[in-house]
Design a protein around this motif. Structure first.
Motif, PDB file in Angstrom:
ATOM      1  N   LEU A 196      81.084  25.263 -13.556  1.00 35.38           N
ATOM      2  CA  LEU A 196      82.167  24.429 -14.076  1.00 35.38           C
ATOM      3  C   LEU A 196      81.802  22.946 -14.089  1.00 35.38           C
ATOM      4  O   LEU A 196      82.570  22.127 -14.578  1.00 35.38           O
ATOM      5  CB  LEU A 196      83.432  24.636 -13.244  1.00 35.38           C
ATOM      6  N   GLY A 197      80.644  22.613 -13.520  1.00 34.02           N
ATOM      7  CA  GLY A 197      80.179  21.231 -13.579  1.00 34.02           C
ATOM      8  C   GLY A 197      80.205  20.463 -12.278  1.00 34.02           C
ATOM      9  O   GLY A 197      79.948  19.258 -12.263  1.00 34.02           O
ATOM     10  N   TYR A 198      80.506  21.130 -11.164  1.00 34.73           N
ATOM     11  CA  TYR A 198      80.551  20.463  -9.864  1.00 34.73           C
ATOM     12  C   TYR A 198      79.197  20.611  -9.174  1.00 34.73           C
ATOM     13  O   TYR A 198      78.771  21.720  -8.858  1.00 34.73           O
ATOM     14  CB  TYR A 198      81.660  21.065  -8.994  1.00 34.73           C
ATOM     15  N   ALA A 199      78.513  19.493  -8.937  1.00 30.73           N
ATOM     16  CA  ALA A 199      77.145  19.552  -8.424  1.00 30.73           C
ATOM     17  C   ALA A 199      76.987  18.892  -7.055  1.00 30.73           C
ATOM     18  O   ALA A 199      75.891  18.894  -6.503  1.00 30.73           O
ATOM     19  CB  ALA A 199      76.184  18.900  -9.421  1.00 30.73           C
ATOM     20  N   THR A 200      78.060  18.324  -6.513  1.00 32.45           N
ATOM     21  CA  THR A 200      78.025  17.740  -5.170  1.00 32.45           C
ATOM     22  C   THR A 200      79.008  18.499  -4.288  1.00 32.45           C
ATOM     23  O   THR A 200      80.154  18.727  -4.679  1.00 32.45           O
ATOM     24  CB  THR A 200      78.408  16.242  -5.199  1.00 32.45           C
ATOM     25  N   PHE A 201      78.540  18.909  -3.107  1.00 32.36           N
ATOM     26  CA  PHE A 201      79.392  19.630  -2.165  1.00 32.36           C
ATOM     27  C   PHE A 201      79.376  18.906  -0.825  1.00 32.36           C
ATOM     28  O   PHE A 201      78.303  18.610  -0.285  1.00 32.36           O
ATOM     29  CB  PHE A 201      78.921  21.072  -1.974  1.00 32.36           C
ATOM     30  N   ILE A 202      80.571  18.616  -0.296  1.00 30.37           N
ATOM     31  CA  ILE A 202      80.712  18.100   1.067  1.00 30.37           C
ATOM     32  C   ILE A 202      81.210  19.269   1.903  1.00 30.37           C
ATOM     33  O   ILE A 202      82.345  19.731   1.734  1.00 30.37           O
ATOM     34  CB  ILE A 202      81.684  16.915   1.141  1.00 30.37           C
ATOM     35  N   LEU A 203      80.361  19.780   2.772  1.00 33.49           N
ATOM     36  CA  LEU A 203      80.651  20.981   3.547  1.00 33.49           C
ATOM     37  C   LEU A 203      81.259  20.615   4.891  1.00 33.49           C
ATOM     38  O   LEU A 203      80.863  19.635   5.524  1.00 33.49           O
ATOM     39  CB  LEU A 203      79.363  21.784   3.759  1.00 33.49           C
ATOM     40  N   ASP A 204      82.219  21.421   5.344  1.00 32.47           N
ATOM     41  CA  ASP A 204      82.939  21.121   6.571  1.00 32.47           C
ATOM     42  C   ASP A 204      82.010  21.205   7.787  1.00 32.47           C
ATOM     43  O   ASP A 204      80.916  21.767   7.732  1.00 32.47           O
ATOM     44  CB  ASP A 204      84.120  22.079   6.727  1.00 32.47           C
ATOM     45  N   THR A 205      82.489  20.666   8.897  1.00 30.06           N
ATOM     46  CA  THR A 205      81.690  20.559  10.119  1.00 30.06           C
ATOM     47  C   THR A 205      81.258  21.930  10.631  1.00 30.06           C
ATOM     48  O   THR A 205      82.097  22.821  10.815  1.00 30.06           O
ATOM     49  CB  THR A 205      82.511  19.857  11.213  1.00 30.06           C
ATOM     50  N   PRO A 206      79.965  22.133  10.895  1.00 32.10           N
ATOM     51  CA  PRO A 206      79.506  23.410  11.442  1.00 32.10           C
ATOM     52  C   PRO A 206      79.814  23.518  12.927  1.00 32.10           C
ATOM     53  O   PRO A 206      79.891  22.509  13.636  1.00 32.10           O
ATOM     54  CB  PRO A 206      77.993  23.362  11.199  1.00 32.10           C
ATOM     55  N   ALA A 207      80.000  24.740  13.403  1.00 33.88           N
ATOM     56  CA  ALA A 207      80.210  24.970  14.832  1.00 33.88           C
ATOM     57  C   ALA A 207      78.879  25.096  15.567  1.00 33.88           C
ATOM     58  O   ALA A 207      78.736  24.665  16.714  1.00 33.88           O
ATOM     59  CB  ALA A 207      81.039  26.225  15.052  1.00 33.88           C
ATOM     60  N   LYS A 208      77.887  25.696  14.877  1.00 31.82           N
ATOM     61  CA  LYS A 208      76.560  25.905  15.458  1.00 31.82           C
ATOM     62  C   LYS A 208      75.505  25.628  14.393  1.00 31.82           C
ATOM     63  O   LYS A 208      75.786  25.722  13.196  1.00 31.82           O
ATOM     64  CB  LYS A 208      76.413  27.348  15.958  1.00 31.82           C
ATOM     65  N   GLU A 209      74.285  25.348  14.828  1.00 34.24           N
ATOM     66  CA  GLU A 209      73.222  25.104  13.857  1.00 34.24           C
ATOM     67  C   GLU A 209      72.950  26.350  13.015  1.00 34.24           C
ATOM     68  O   GLU A 209      72.575  26.257  11.842  1.00 34.24           O
ATOM     69  CB  GLU A 209      71.941  24.651  14.546  1.00 34.24           C
ATOM     70  N   GLN A 210      73.176  27.533  13.595  1.00 27.64           N
ATOM     71  CA  GLN A 210      72.970  28.767  12.852  1.00 27.64           C
ATOM     72  C   GLN A 210      73.840  28.818  11.601  1.00 27.64           C
ATOM     73  O   GLN A 210      73.463  29.424  10.589  1.00 27.64           O
ATOM     74  CB  GLN A 210      73.277  29.972  13.756  1.00 27.64           C
ATOM     75  N   ASP A 211      75.003  28.165  11.629  1.00 26.81           N
ATOM     76  CA  ASP A 211      75.879  28.131  10.455  1.00 26.81           C
ATOM     77  C   ASP A 211      75.157  27.551   9.247  1.00 26.81           C
ATOM     78  O   ASP A 211      75.349  28.000   8.112  1.00 26.81           O
ATOM     79  CB  ASP A 211      77.133  27.298  10.731  1.00 26.81           C
ATOM     80  N   LEU A 212      74.316  26.543   9.468  1.00 24.70           N
ATOM     81  CA  LEU A 212      73.613  25.896   8.370  1.00 24.70           C
ATOM     82  C   LEU A 212      72.537  26.808   7.784  1.00 24.70           C
ATOM     83  O   LEU A 212      72.236  26.743   6.589  1.00 24.70           O
ATOM     84  CB  LEU A 212      72.995  24.570   8.829  1.00 24.70           C
ATOM     85  N   LYS A 213      71.990  27.669   8.611  1.00 29.31           N
ATOM     86  CA  LYS A 213      71.003  28.634   8.106  1.00 29.31           C
ATOM     87  C   LYS A 213      71.686  29.675   7.220  1.00 29.31           C
ATOM     88  O   LYS A 213      71.135  30.074   6.192  1.00 29.31           O
ATOM     89  CB  LYS A 213      70.271  29.287   9.277  1.00 29.31           C
ATOM     90  N   HIS A 214      72.875  30.116   7.615  1.00 25.39           N
ATOM     91  CA  HIS A 214      73.627  31.030   6.752  1.00 25.39           C
ATOM     92  C   HIS A 214      74.025  30.325   5.455  1.00 25.39           C
ATOM     93  O   HIS A 214      73.967  30.917   4.368  1.00 25.39           O
ATOM     94  CB  HIS A 214      74.879  31.524   7.482  1.00 25.39           C
ATOM     95  N   LEU A 215      74.420  29.067   5.565  1.00 22.68           N
ATOM     96  CA  LEU A 215      74.788  28.294   4.379  1.00 22.68           C
ATOM     97  C   LEU A 215      73.617  28.146   3.417  1.00 22.68           C
ATOM     98  O   LEU A 215      73.799  28.145   2.198  1.00 22.68           O
ATOM     99  CB  LEU A 215      75.287  26.911   4.798  1.00 22.68           C
ATOM    100  N   GLU A 216      72.434  28.019   3.955  1.00 24.43           N
ATOM    101  CA  GLU A 216      71.266  27.859   3.099  1.00 24.43           C
ATOM    102  C   GLU A 216      71.098  29.066   2.175  1.00 24.43           C
ATOM    103  O   GLU A 216      70.739  28.915   0.996  1.00 24.43           O
ATOM    104  CB  GLU A 216      70.009  27.688   3.958  1.00 24.43           C
TER     105      GLU A 216
END
Length: 335
Positions: free
Chosen positions: A301-321
């Protein structure tokens, strides 16, 4: 962990202050900043409101403990003069050779604004924000003295003595889903940030400006595992629901009102953390493939910037990747 793909600009979010004592909070900020830096994120959003620790103090701490992460500082005109805000940006660039991005906000809790003598109506605050950010941009992009004669601000021969180089010039974002917010983003040639509805209900991005969105994501290999994590992290909270209703009654935010009317759970789209006053954005919960496709629909739809909410653990960022990789690949397939 590999860097976030260039096709999408990804910011994280700094933990909000007020839930931990000072030393614990500072360490939590530094921890999340290090995680986001290792994940290759563009930067991390730092909140501002009457209850939060000063965002410029937080921004300096983020710079001190990371190698390249950019603080995305929320800037509200009610708190300081645009020259003062520009001096903070130039000062951090001068001292650390690091960029600071700016998220221009015009809203807030009505009682907080009134306590500071802030009486402007909703759309007028965005008009003022445009003047505010325009002065900042001129100060930060040129050594030529700034002369400005607007409805809300005036300046005559105003200049910074330490103007950041082009590589350290801040990126401007404007937060707000209303027409006034998008008009402000357009006037500033900034990225407009919205709080999205479900992908099938979300309007396409305005082709005349860059647009992005704020969301939270909890994704795991299976939907059952993702929902177990989500419900543990955000349990039912009656007091939180009361605080949400109270906050809504004290806010004139259009997106706040609209999201408060949304169905609490609709497929992967989950409003429970928002409606229990734990965060300020929709969440997506589910397996990698499903959530990745949902984010991919926003990208389409044209949205190319995402501000993601605060992670609880660093592992969350690996799942997000994993989810972001799916969304990026969908974008490649459609190009």
């Amino acid at each position: 962990m590999t860097a976030t793909p260039a096709a999408l600009t990804i910011y994280g979010t700094c933990p909000p202050s007020g839930r931990e004592n000072g030393r614990d909070y500072l360490e939590r900020v530094r921890e999340v900043a290090r995680w986001s830096d290792r994940a290759g994120y563009e930067g991390v959003l730092v909140y501002t409101d009457n209850r939060s620790v000063d965002p410029w103090l937080i921004a300096q701490n983020i710079i001190q403990v990371t190698g390249q992460l950019t603080p995305l500082v929320a800037v509200q005109a009610a708190y300081m003069h645009p020259f003062t805000a520009a001096k903070f940006v130039s000062g951090l660039a001068h001292l650390y050779q690091r960029r600071v991005d700016l998220n221009i906000v015009a809203g807030g809790f009505t009682a907080d604004l009134e306590a500071m003598g802030e009486g402007l109506p909703h759309d007028a605050r965005y008009d003022r924000a445009v003047e505010y950010a325009s002065i900042m941009k001129q100060l930060l992009e040129s050594r030529t003295p700034v002369t400005f004669d607007g409805e809300y601000y005036s300046a005559s021969g105003l200049r910074l003595h330490d103007v950041p180089g082009a590589d350290l010039a801040p990126r401007f974002l404007v937060s707000g889903s209303s027409p006034a917010g998008m008009a402000a983003a357009r006037a500033l040639d900034a990225t407009g940030i919205v709080y999205p509805e479900r992908p099938d209900l979300q309007a396409p991005a305005d082709p005349t400006i860059a647009q992005g969105m704020r969301i939270g994501v909890i994704a795991r290999p299976s939907a059952a595992e993702a929902w177990e994590v989500a419900l543990t992290r955000f349990p039912e909270d009656r007091a939180g629901r009361m605080n949400h209703r109270l906050a809504m009654s004290r806010s004139d935010s259009r997106w706040h009102e609209r999201l408060s009317r949304a169905v609490e759970r609709d497929g992967t789209y989950w409003m429970h953390p928002f409606k229990t006053f734990k965060t300020f954005c929709p969440y997506f919960v589910g397996d990698y493939a499903t959530v990745g496709r949902e984010l991919g629909r926003y990208v389409e739809l044209g949205y190319a910037t995402f501000i993601l909410d605060t992670p609880a653990k660093e592992q969350d960022l690996k799942h997000l990747e994993v989810v972001l990789e799916i969304a990026r690949n969908l974008r490649k397939e459609r190009v």
